[in-house]
Design an enzyme around this catalytic site. Structure first.
Site, PDB file in Angstrom:
ATOM      1  N   ASP A  12       0.862  -1.194   0.000  1.00 42.77           N
ATOM      2  CA  ASP A  12       0.000   0.000   0.000  1.00 42.77           C
ATOM      3  C   ASP A  12       0.892   1.236   0.000  1.00 42.77           C
ATOM      4  O   ASP A  12       2.081   1.163   0.327  1.00 42.77           O
ATOM      5  CB  ASP A  12      -0.908   0.011   1.244  1.00 42.77           C
ATOM      6  CG  ASP A  12      -1.843   1.225   1.250  1.00 42.77           C
ATOM      7  OD1 ASP A  12      -2.483   1.498   0.214  1.00 42.77           O
ATOM      8  OD2 ASP A  12      -1.918   1.925   2.279  1.00 42.77           O
ATOM      9  N   SER A  13       0.290   2.364  -0.320  1.00 46.54           N
ATOM     10  CA  SER A  13       1.038   3.622  -0.278  1.00 46.54           C
ATOM     11  C   SER A  13       1.462   3.951   1.158  1.00 46.54           C
ATOM     12  O   SER A  13       2.391   4.731   1.359  1.00 46.54           O
ATOM     13  CB  SER A  13       0.170   4.752  -0.823  1.00 46.54           C
ATOM     14  OG  SER A  13      -0.996   4.871  -0.035  1.00 46.54           O
ATOM     15  N   TYR A  44      -0.966   8.551  -2.550  1.00 43.29           N
ATOM     16  CA  TYR A  44      -0.938   8.316  -3.994  1.00 43.29           C
ATOM     17  C   TYR A  44      -2.184   8.906  -4.670  1.00 43.29           C
ATOM     18  O   TYR A  44      -2.191   9.145  -5.869  1.00 43.29           O
ATOM     19  CB  TYR A  44      -0.954   6.812  -4.286  1.00 43.29           C
ATOM     20  CG  TYR A  44       0.356   6.088  -4.171  1.00 43.29           C
ATOM     21  CD1 TYR A  44       1.472   6.648  -3.556  1.00 43.29           C
ATOM     22  CD2 TYR A  44       0.484   4.800  -4.701  1.00 43.29           C
ATOM     23  CE1 TYR A  44       2.664   5.945  -3.460  1.00 43.29           C
ATOM     24  CE2 TYR A  44       1.669   4.093  -4.619  1.00 43.29           C
ATOM     25  CZ  TYR A  44       2.760   4.654  -3.997  1.00 43.29           C
ATOM     26  OH  TYR A  44       3.933   3.945  -3.909  1.00 43.29           O
ATOM     27  N   GLY A  45      -3.236   9.055  -3.866  1.00 41.48           N
ATOM     28  CA  GLY A  45      -4.565   9.341  -4.427  1.00 41.48           C
ATOM     29  C   GLY A  45      -4.683  10.613  -5.234  1.00 41.48           C
ATOM     30  O   GLY A  45      -5.595  10.760  -6.043  1.00 41.48           O
ATOM     31  N   CYS A  75      -4.400  -1.543  -2.114  1.00 38.35           N
ATOM     32  CA  CYS A  75      -4.544  -0.105  -2.334  1.00 38.35           C
ATOM     33  C   CYS A  75      -5.422   0.068  -3.565  1.00 38.35           C
ATOM     34  O   CYS A  75      -5.091  -0.465  -4.638  1.00 38.35           O
ATOM     35  CB  CYS A  75      -3.149   0.478  -2.575  1.00 38.35           C
ATOM     36  SG  CYS A  75      -3.157   2.212  -3.056  1.00 38.35           S
ATOM     37  N   ASN A  76      -6.511   0.762  -3.398  1.00 37.48           N
ATOM     38  CA  ASN A  76      -7.427   0.951  -4.533  1.00 37.48           C
ATOM     39  C   ASN A  76      -6.803   1.817  -5.607  1.00 37.48           C
ATOM     40  O   ASN A  76      -7.000   1.596  -6.796  1.00 37.48           O
ATOM     41  CB  ASN A  76      -8.719   1.603  -4.054  1.00 37.48           C
ATOM     42  CG  ASN A  76      -9.551   0.650  -3.233  1.00 37.48           C
ATOM     43  OD1 ASN A  76     -10.431  -0.015  -3.748  1.00 37.48           O
ATOM     44  ND2 ASN A  76      -9.263   0.539  -1.949  1.00 37.48           N
ATOM     45  N   THR A  77      -6.063   2.835  -5.178  1.00 40.54           N
ATOM     46  CA  THR A  77      -5.480   3.758  -6.150  1.00 40.54           C
ATOM     47  C   THR A  77      -4.493   3.011  -7.046  1.00 40.54           C
ATOM     48  O   THR A  77      -4.517   3.151  -8.266  1.00 40.54           O
ATOM     49  CB  THR A  77      -4.777   4.915  -5.407  1.00 40.54           C
ATOM     50  OG1 THR A  77      -5.683   5.418  -4.418  1.00 40.54           O
ATOM     51  CG2 THR A  77      -4.410   6.028  -6.341  1.00 40.54           C
ATOM     52  N   GLU A 160      -2.728   9.205   7.668  1.00 37.86           N
ATOM     53  CA  GLU A 160      -1.259   9.153   7.615  1.00 37.86           C
ATOM     54  C   GLU A 160      -0.621  10.040   8.688  1.00 37.86           C
ATOM     55  O   GLU A 160       0.502   9.801   9.116  1.00 37.86           O
ATOM     56  CB  GLU A 160      -0.752   9.559   6.221  1.00 37.86           C
ATOM     57  CG  GLU A 160      -1.018   8.518   5.138  1.00 37.86           C
ATOM     58  CD  GLU A 160      -0.179   7.247   5.271  1.00 37.86           C
ATOM     59  OE1 GLU A 160       1.042   7.338   5.443  1.00 37.86           O
ATOM     60  OE2 GLU A 160      -0.774   6.154   5.211  1.00 37.86           O
ATOM     61  N   CYS A 194     -11.155   2.779  -0.319  1.00 44.25           N
ATOM     62  CA  CYS A 194      -9.766   3.154  -0.043  1.00 44.25           C
ATOM     63  C   CYS A 194      -9.410   2.428   1.240  1.00 44.25           C
ATOM     64  O   CYS A 194     -10.163   2.476   2.224  1.00 44.25           O
ATOM     65  CB  CYS A 194      -9.635   4.658   0.146  1.00 44.25           C
ATOM     66  SG  CYS A 194      -8.002   5.141   0.761  1.00 44.25           S
ATOM     67  N   THR A 195      -8.278   1.747   1.234  1.00 44.62           N
ATOM     68  CA  THR A 195      -7.968   0.878   2.372  1.00 44.62           C
ATOM     69  C   THR A 195      -7.602   1.658   3.632  1.00 44.62           C
ATOM     70  O   THR A 195      -7.502   1.077   4.712  1.00 44.62           O
ATOM     71  CB  THR A 195      -6.840  -0.093   1.981  1.00 44.62           C
ATOM     72  OG1 THR A 195      -5.703   0.667   1.544  1.00 44.62           O
ATOM     73  CG2 THR A 195      -7.280  -1.008   0.861  1.00 44.62           C
ATOM     74  N   HIS A 196      -7.409   2.948   3.506  1.00 44.31           N
ATOM     75  CA  HIS A 196      -7.189   3.777   4.698  1.00 44.31           C
ATOM     76  C   HIS A 196      -8.501   4.047   5.451  1.00 44.31           C
ATOM     77  O   HIS A 196      -8.474   4.346   6.643  1.00 44.31           O
ATOM     78  CB  HIS A 196      -6.612   5.142   4.318  1.00 44.31           C
ATOM     79  CG  HIS A 196      -5.147   5.145   4.006  1.00 44.31           C
ATOM     80  ND1 HIS A 196      -4.614   4.499   2.924  1.00 44.31           N
ATOM     81  CD2 HIS A 196      -4.107   5.747   4.644  1.00 44.31           C
ATOM     82  CE1 HIS A 196      -3.301   4.700   2.906  1.00 44.31           C
ATOM     83  NE2 HIS A 196      -2.972   5.459   3.939  1.00 44.31           N
TER      84      HIS A 196
HETATM   85  N1  DGL Z   1      -4.942   3.234   0.617  1.00 39.81           N
HETATM   86  C1  DGL Z   1      -4.957   3.614  -0.742  1.00 39.81           C
HETATM   87  C2  DGL Z   1      -6.219   3.286  -1.451  1.00 39.81           C
HETATM   88  O1  DGL Z   1      -6.830   2.298  -1.112  1.00 39.81           O
HETATM   89  C3  DGL Z   1      -4.321   4.881  -1.205  1.00 39.81           C
HETATM   90  C4  DGL Z   1      -4.358   6.068  -0.422  1.00 39.81           C
HETATM   91  C5  DGL Z   1      -3.442   7.147  -0.952  1.00 39.81           C
HETATM   92  O2  DGL Z   1      -2.245   6.935  -0.910  1.00 39.81           O
HETATM   93  O3  DGL Z   1      -3.958   8.153  -1.418  1.00 39.81           O
HETATM   94  O4  DGL Z   1      -6.614   3.967  -2.362  1.00 39.81           O
END
Ligand code: DGL
Length: 275
Positions: A12-13, A44-45, A75-77, A160, A194-196
């Protein structure tokens, strides 16, 4: 040449993928895992397609170099912007025995059973929303389902920076939930794409109208990976057993250890690497 089995890579990011790792480990406790958080370059988003692709490819190749044969983009992104190109253009020529899986397809697969009225809301990063990856998968698997996509650019920075349960987070959690409910008041299921975002769950619950189902991806991905292993014994036998988990981060290890121990509930001792 005999191929040595290696740990399952989870990428993941930053910290978000830990919500996926937790559930994958719950579903498949016997395997070894190697987690990589690119915390130094998160989020990353808000980044472009090319940049997310480059960063994700570097991370995947690092995990391959450390013995992983199977990597989950938790990570979805990265799943939205890099998975297909890695699967189609990188693996066949360079790593024909390796596999990379994402989190979007398994999530969309369960939506047919989860949504009672076919009105689904997606909360995700601007990158995932702009890619329309969820919309495209939904059109393939559930034609007729109505999706409303809402970008939540402030949520990942809140996680974060360790502010997910702080008072300041309430404002931004409420803001995006109000926005998506205004755009489609008939939404019956909200996907945390988004996994966050599960790390903001108590606040997300607080501001989501009652009766709306909130879907986090961890359990879905854990179950889907277990099924994948049953269907692919040739990959399963390349994944080592032992129940160990190791952590890599591109930021300072101390900060990562502190946050990751909270998110995983286990003592974390990570190693800092550069990609
Ligand atoms: N956790 C990530 C996701 O599922 C990315 C979050 C990010 O870095 O913006 O999209």
């Amino acid at each position: 040449m005999e191929i040595e089995p290696g740990p399952i890579g989870v990428f993941d990011s930053g910290y978000g993928g830990l919500t996926i790792l937790n559930e994958i480990r719950r579903a498949m406790p016997d395997y070894n895992y190697l987690y990589l958080g690119d915390n130094a370059r998160a989020p990353y988003g808000t980044r472009s397609f090319d940049v997310v692709f480059d960063f994700t490819r570097q991370a995947v190749e690092e995990l391959f170099a450390r013995g992983c044969r199977l990597v989950v983009l938790a990570c979805n992104t990265a799943s939205a912007k890099a998975l297909r190109t890695i699967q189609q253009q990188v693996l066949p020529g360079l790593y024909p025995d390796h596999r990379v899986l994402g989190v979007i397809r398994p999530t969309v697969e369960v939506l047919g059973e989860e949504s009672s009225g076919g009105h689904v809301g997606l909360l995700a990063t601007p990158g995932t929303v702009r890619s329309h990856s969820y919309q495209l998968e939904i059109e393939k698997l559930h034609p007729g389902m109505y999706l409303t996509e809402q970008a939540c650019p402030m949520w990942v920075p809140l996680v974060e920076t360790g502010e997910a349960s702080g008072q300041g987070a309430d404002y931004f959690v409420k803001k995006y939930i109000d926005a998506i409910m205004k755009r489609d008041p008939e939404i019956d299921t909200i996907v945390l794409g988004c996994t966050h975002y599960p790390l903001l769950l108590p606040k997300i619950r607080k501001y989501t109208p009652e009766g709306i189902k909130i879907l986090a991806q961890g359990e879905i991905v854990g179950k889907s990976l277990r099924d994948y292993m049953h269907r692919h014994p040739e990959i399963d036998c390349l994944c080592s057993r032992g129940g160990n988990v190791d952590f890599l981060t591109t930021e300072a290890a101390e900060g990562f250890n502190r946050m990751a121990s909270i998110f995983t509930g286990i003592p974390v001792k990570s190693t800092r690497i550069t990609l």
